[in-house]
Design a protein around this motif. Sequence first.
Motif, mmCIF file in Angstrom:
data_model
loop_
_atom_site.group_PDB
_atom_site.id
_atom_site.type_symbol
_atom_site.label_atom_id
_atom_site.label_comp_id
_atom_site.label_asym_id
_atom_site.label_seq_id
_atom_site.Cartn_x
_atom_site.Cartn_y
_atom_site.Cartn_z
ATOM 1 N N MET A 52 0.968 -1.532 0.139
ATOM 2 C CA MET A 52 0.089 -0.229 -0.151
ATOM 3 C C MET A 52 1.039 1.741 -0.050
ATOM 4 S SD MET A 52 -2.879 -0.531 -0.540
ATOM 5 C CE MET A 52 -4.051 0.846 -0.231
ATOM 6 N N ILE A 74 -6.579 -7.066 -5.750
ATOM 7 C CA ILE A 74 -5.978 -7.807 -5.183
ATOM 8 C C ILE A 74 -5.334 -8.966 -5.344
ATOM 9 C CG2 ILE A 74 -5.228 -8.454 -2.785
ATOM 10 C CD1 ILE A 74 -7.767 -5.367 -1.518
ATOM 11 N N TYR A 89 -5.684 -2.567 3.609
ATOM 12 C CA TYR A 89 -5.784 -2.013 2.219
ATOM 13 C C TYR A 89 -7.013 -1.029 3.243
ATOM 14 C CZ TYR A 89 -9.192 -1.410 -1.840
ATOM 15 O OH TYR A 89 -9.374 -0.459 -2.819
ATOM 16 N N ARG A 100 -14.140 -2.700 -6.015
ATOM 17 C CA ARG A 100 -12.646 -3.656 -6.130
ATOM 18 C C ARG A 100 -12.697 -5.065 -5.711
ATOM 19 N NH1 ARG A 100 -10.291 -5.400 0.405
ATOM 20 N NH2 ARG A 100 -11.104 -7.086 -0.261
ATOM 21 N N ILE A 116 -0.882 -6.017 -5.704
ATOM 22 C CA ILE A 116 -2.201 -5.013 -5.856
ATOM 23 C C ILE A 116 -1.693 -4.082 -6.944
ATOM 24 C CG2 ILE A 116 -4.085 -3.288 -4.391
ATOM 25 C CD1 ILE A 116 -3.194 -4.889 -1.386
#
Length: 123
Positions: A52, A74, A89, A100, A116
């Motif tokens: 991230m 993801i 996340y 997502r 990701i």
Amino acid sequence: MAKKIIFSDKAPAALGPYSQAVLVHNTLYVSGQIALAEAASGDLRAEATQVMENLGYILSEAGMSYANIVKATIFLKNMDDFALINEVYGAYFEQAPPARETVQVAKLPKDVNVEISVIAVND
């Protein structure tokens, strides 16, 4: 089509013939990010956090932030890690998280546990 290659020296360099991110007009396409050192350590929370952070470095280079993300994908080595990944996340999105999907895959580059990719838009 005017496209601009985005690169952050704070995020890992591409492992192959691709760019960290490509900006087309106001849309940023960020390639999948992984965390090599953290994956080797076996600390999944640290690995997901670094992924991230890598995304954040690249977004910043394009003048964007996590708030600009409209779509994320993801990839997980093990879907049993879904809750932990979700927790890490989710901490990056105070409100209105992006669309997502999360999928389990047989193997990821460099045998990491999570990768990701995102699409971000700057109005």
